[in-house]
Enzyme design. Structure first.
Site, PDB file in Angstrom:
ATOM      1  N   SER A 138      28.389  44.380  36.060  1.00 35.49           N
ATOM      2  CA  SER A 138      28.607  43.773  34.738  1.00 35.49           C
ATOM      3  C   SER A 138      27.249  43.688  34.062  1.00 35.49           C
ATOM      4  CB  SER A 138      29.173  42.359  34.946  1.00 35.49           C
ATOM      5  OG  SER A 138      29.080  41.593  33.761  1.00 35.49           O
ATOM      6  N   TYR A 151      29.387  34.064  39.155  1.00 33.35           N
ATOM      7  CA  TYR A 151      29.636  35.440  38.676  1.00 33.35           C
ATOM      8  C   TYR A 151      28.315  36.181  38.495  1.00 33.35           C
ATOM      9  CZ  TYR A 151      31.952  39.077  35.832  1.00 33.35           C
ATOM     10  OH  TYR A 151      32.437  40.264  35.334  1.00 33.35           O
TER      11      TYR A 151
HETATM   12  P1  NAD Z   1      41.471  42.035  35.619  1.00 35.88           P
HETATM   13  O1  NAD Z   1      41.745  40.603  35.839  1.00 35.88           O
HETATM   14  O2  NAD Z   1      42.224  42.800  34.574  1.00 35.88           O
HETATM   15  O3  NAD Z   1      41.602  42.863  36.968  1.00 35.88           O
HETATM   16  C1  NAD Z   1      41.128  42.373  38.184  1.00 35.88           C
HETATM   17  C2  NAD Z   1      41.799  43.125  39.297  1.00 35.88           C
HETATM   18  O4  NAD Z   1      41.305  42.605  40.543  1.00 35.88           O
HETATM   19  C3  NAD Z   1      43.322  42.972  39.317  1.00 35.88           C
HETATM   20  O5  NAD Z   1      43.914  44.171  39.764  1.00 35.88           O
HETATM   21  C4  NAD Z   1      43.530  41.871  40.357  1.00 35.88           C
HETATM   22  O6  NAD Z   1      44.816  41.894  40.965  1.00 35.88           O
HETATM   23  C5  NAD Z   1      42.427  42.232  41.342  1.00 35.88           C
HETATM   24  N1  NAD Z   1      42.056  41.148  42.234  1.00 35.88           N
HETATM   25  C6  NAD Z   1      41.673  39.884  41.917  1.00 35.88           C
HETATM   26  N2  NAD Z   1      41.442  39.192  43.056  1.00 35.88           N
HETATM   27  C7  NAD Z   1      41.692  40.036  44.084  1.00 35.88           C
HETATM   28  C8  NAD Z   1      41.639  39.908  45.494  1.00 35.88           C
HETATM   29  N3  NAD Z   1      41.288  38.760  46.091  1.00 35.88           N
HETATM   30  N4  NAD Z   1      41.969  40.974  46.249  1.00 35.88           N
HETATM   31  C9  NAD Z   1      42.360  42.145  45.677  1.00 35.88           C
HETATM   32  N5  NAD Z   1      42.421  42.321  44.346  1.00 35.88           N
HETATM   33  C10 NAD Z   1      42.089  41.270  43.572  1.00 35.88           C
HETATM   34  O7  NAD Z   1      39.893  42.088  35.338  1.00 35.88           O
HETATM   35  P2  NAD Z   1      38.934  43.232  34.776  1.00 35.88           P
HETATM   36  O8  NAD Z   1      38.309  42.686  33.553  1.00 35.88           O
HETATM   37  O9  NAD Z   1      39.591  44.547  34.763  1.00 35.88           O
HETATM   38  O10 NAD Z   1      37.804  43.181  35.913  1.00 35.88           O
HETATM   39  C11 NAD Z   1      37.550  44.250  36.805  1.00 35.88           C
HETATM   40  C12 NAD Z   1      36.081  44.218  37.197  1.00 35.88           C
HETATM   41  O11 NAD Z   1      35.276  44.428  36.046  1.00 35.88           O
HETATM   42  C13 NAD Z   1      35.638  42.883  37.795  1.00 35.88           C
HETATM   43  O12 NAD Z   1      34.752  43.118  38.865  1.00 35.88           O
HETATM   44  C14 NAD Z   1      34.919  42.227  36.638  1.00 35.88           C
HETATM   45  O13 NAD Z   1      33.959  41.320  37.076  1.00 35.88           O
HETATM   46  C15 NAD Z   1      34.303  43.428  35.977  1.00 35.88           C
HETATM   47  N6  NAD Z   1      33.890  43.230  34.594  1.00 35.88           N
HETATM   48  C16 NAD Z   1      34.799  42.895  33.630  1.00 35.88           C
HETATM   49  C17 NAD Z   1      34.370  42.723  32.326  1.00 35.88           C
HETATM   50  C18 NAD Z   1      35.300  42.371  31.208  1.00 35.88           C
HETATM   51  O14 NAD Z   1      34.810  42.114  30.088  1.00 35.88           O
HETATM   52  N7  NAD Z   1      36.590  42.385  31.391  1.00 35.88           N
HETATM   53  C19 NAD Z   1      33.013  42.876  32.014  1.00 35.88           C
HETATM   54  C20 NAD Z   1      32.128  43.215  33.020  1.00 35.88           C
HETATM   55  C21 NAD Z   1      32.585  43.392  34.302  1.00 35.88           C
END
Ligand code: NAD
Length: 256
Positions: A138, A151
């Site tokens: 991130s 985080y």
């Molecule tokens: P999201 O909530 O849409 O997806 C998260 C996924 O992780 C889902 O499939 C969920 O079921 C799974 N998950 C959660 N806990 C779990 C566990 N214990 N075991 C297995 N699966 C699990 O979120 P997202 O925004 O798509 O995030 C995905 C990644 O991107 C994360 O690592 C997040 O930190 C990172 N990220 C997101 C953003 C943003 O703005 N959305 C920005 C930077 C980084």
């Protein structure tokens, strides 16, 4: 480009993970999905791209389940060629109010899971002479923000793990890189928009504008599709010697 290869994408039932899984599938890679919630919908979306799809429901906070997931993928497709460590959760609170159990869960799911999956998947990649490990970090792997201690600590850890993995594989056909998104409108971020709207008594649209305006100069969300194409680049022949980078796609967030 990736026909015959297999990609295991953690946390791919939603958001960025699903976007990356679909981008890799469009290049012909077979996909192993993981994550909670609806599985049939994401599974059908990936299968519609004409590749073989499997699913393992490992909880990324449990090392034994992570190992079982990698073994399952290897048994189903012969090898994991591409590992995308993407699963992640968020919790927002000041340090003195931060629930200890949320700290532990964020470190386990957002950081330690990447170590465990890499540890288990790497030997077969090295033996095959080709592999790609892509860690979804991130902008918070590069800079901090208030109220996100766990985080930010986890994501800085992911960037560090990426560098060490890249160094330990530097003379092999395995590469490891991190993707550092800014704001992406997924369920993880929608929760933060909703909380802002409630806290400030404003509309959802206004809360969205505020959220972007605080950090992201482009005032635009990055999309899972754009992040998927970056993952494809890391897997392409042009990515052969890209090692240990933390590549931000963030509308200018960390340029400030
Ligand atoms: P999201 O909530 O849409 O997806 C998260 C996924 O992780 C889902 O499939 C969920 O079921 C799974 N998950 C959660 N806990 C779990 C566990 N214990 N075991 C297995 N699966 C699990 O979120 P997202 O925004 O798509 O995030 C995905 C990644 O991107 C994360 O690592 C997040 O930190 C990172 N990220 C997101 C953003 C943003 O703005 N959305 C920005 C930077 C980084």
């Amino acid at each position: 480009m990736l026909k015959g290869k297999t990609a295991l994408v953690t946390g791919s039932t939603s958001g960025i993970g699903l976007g990356i899984a679909k981008a890799l599938a469009r290049q012909g890679a077979n996909i192993v999905l993981n994550g909670f919630g609806d599985v049939q919908g994401p599974r059908a979306e990936v299968a519609a791209l004409g590749v073989a799809v499997d699913y393992h429901g490992a909880d990324m906070s449990k090392p034994a389940e992570i190992e079982a997931m990698v073994r399952h993928a290897e048994a189903r497709f012969g090898r994991v060629d591409i590992l995308v460590n993407n699963a992640g959760i968020q919790h927002v609170a000041a340090i003195e109010d931060f629930p200890v159990e949320r700290w532990d869960a964020i470190i386990a799911i957002n950081l330690s899971s990447a170590f465990h999956a890499t540890r288990v998947a790497l030997p077969a990649m090295k033996a095959a002479g080709w592999g790609r490990i892509i860690n979804v970090a991130s902008v918070h792997g590069l800079v901090g923000s208030v109220q996100k201690s766990a985080y930010v600590a986890a994501k800085h850890g992911v960037v560090g793990l990426t560098k060490v993995t890249a160094l330990e594989t530097a003379t092999t056909g395995v590469t490891c890189n991190a993707i550092c998104p800014g704001w992406v409108l997924t369920p993880l971020v929608q929760k933060q928009v909703d909380a802002k709207a409630v806290a400030l008594g404003i509309s959802n649209a206004e809360a969205t504008r505020l959220l972007l305006g605080e950090k992201e100069p482009s005032l635009q969300f990055t999309t899972p599709e754009e992040l998927g194409e970056l993952a494809v680049f890391f897997c392409s022949p042009a990515g052969n010697n890209v090692r240990g980078v933390a590549w931000n796609m963030d509308g200018g967030w960390v340029a400030q």
